[in-house]
Design an enzyme around this catalytic site. Sequence first.
Site, PDB file in Angstrom:
ATOM      1  N   CYS A 151       0.838  -1.199   0.000  1.00  0.00           N
ATOM      2  CA  CYS A 151       0.000   0.000   0.000  1.00  0.00           C
ATOM      3  C   CYS A 151       0.875   1.253   0.000  1.00  0.00           C
ATOM      4  CB  CYS A 151      -0.942  -0.004   1.198  1.00  0.00           C
ATOM      5  SG  CYS A 151      -0.126  -0.228   2.793  1.00  0.00           S
ATOM      6  N   THR A 181      -1.790  -2.193  11.868  1.00  0.00           N
ATOM      7  CA  THR A 181      -2.199  -3.334  11.047  1.00  0.00           C
ATOM      8  C   THR A 181      -2.375  -4.561  11.936  1.00  0.00           C
ATOM      9  OG1 THR A 181       0.090  -3.949  10.553  1.00  0.00           O
ATOM     10  CG2 THR A 181      -1.013  -2.463   9.001  1.00  0.00           C
ATOM     11  N   GLY A 211      10.085  -1.759   3.251  1.00  0.00           N
ATOM     12  CA  GLY A 211      10.784  -1.885   1.973  1.00  0.00           C
ATOM     13  C   GLY A 211      10.114  -1.094   0.876  1.00  0.00           C
TER      14      GLY A 211
END
Length: 333
Positions: A151, A181, A211
């Site tokens: 996302c 999350t 990342g």
Amino acid sequence: MIKVGINGFGRIGRMVFRAAVKNFGNDIQIVGINDLLDAEYLAYMLKYDSVHGRFEGEVAVEDGALIVNGNKIRLTAEMDPANLKWNEVDADVVVESTGFFLTDETARKHIQAGAKKVIMSAPSKDSTPMFVYGVNHTSYAGQDIISNASCTTNCLAPIAKVLNDKFGIVKGLMTTVHAATATQKTVDGPSKKDWRGGRGILENIIPSSTGAAKAVGKVLPVLNGKLTGMAFRVPTSDVSVVDLTVVLEKAATMAEINAAMKEASEGELKGILGYTEDAVVSTDFRGCANTSIYDSKAGISLDSNFAKVVSWYDNEWGYSNKVCEMARVIAAK
């Protein structure tokens, strides 16, 4: 009609389902869901959502199948994707949203089970190609397994593309201030690999790795090695924000950067990159299908070659809508 199966009915699996029904009903039909939970509970989780509200439609369970707005959806509870018999429901595309099968070797089990194509709803852990809709989806060349990246990469890549196309990026650092999350803890608990990540999310700002910035180099090779970044996990339930600080090749004022973003949001990146001049906060973007909404009032510059830009994203809903967009792309080739 593109027939889609979903493996893993967690946050993204359910949001992909909702997006398919709400915004892609003329193109996408969900034909199967695989999850280890029982049918009644899957129906309950689809029907009610603490962040996005009640499902807009009729949900029922009948003979072990999910019935949504009169359409029957096969439910299975297989641990091994190789046993899913996707051919029985003619699945054109399977959305792999368990978070476990993120290599070509493991995701290929869906192909062996009869699916034609697979989209990973997370960054791949091998060389499986990553695509960000609106940035590099036109380079899709028929691969049967792809990754929809993360996302955050879906938010960062559009603004990085505009900056690089217009002004050139020498180098940059990204921070995402990211909503909580499912992997995080409500209270302090064990987390062997990431000690900070085991601290309770209800009362902490938690530095974390991501990342996402490096992954931009995979979807935009011209930026490979020029970006890296980190995350702060914060006690909000949804909507995150990217802060990108860059050194530019060409001199640019904030007004010129804003103009470039606005032009892109109305042109080549319409529906992907949004643009706002309002005094907004995170909840204003809940339910926004754009994957990156540029905030023209939040950016700053130190001089003509050193600038910070800010872009918002609903990390659940925006991303899931672009999973559906990529399903259309890969089903067409």
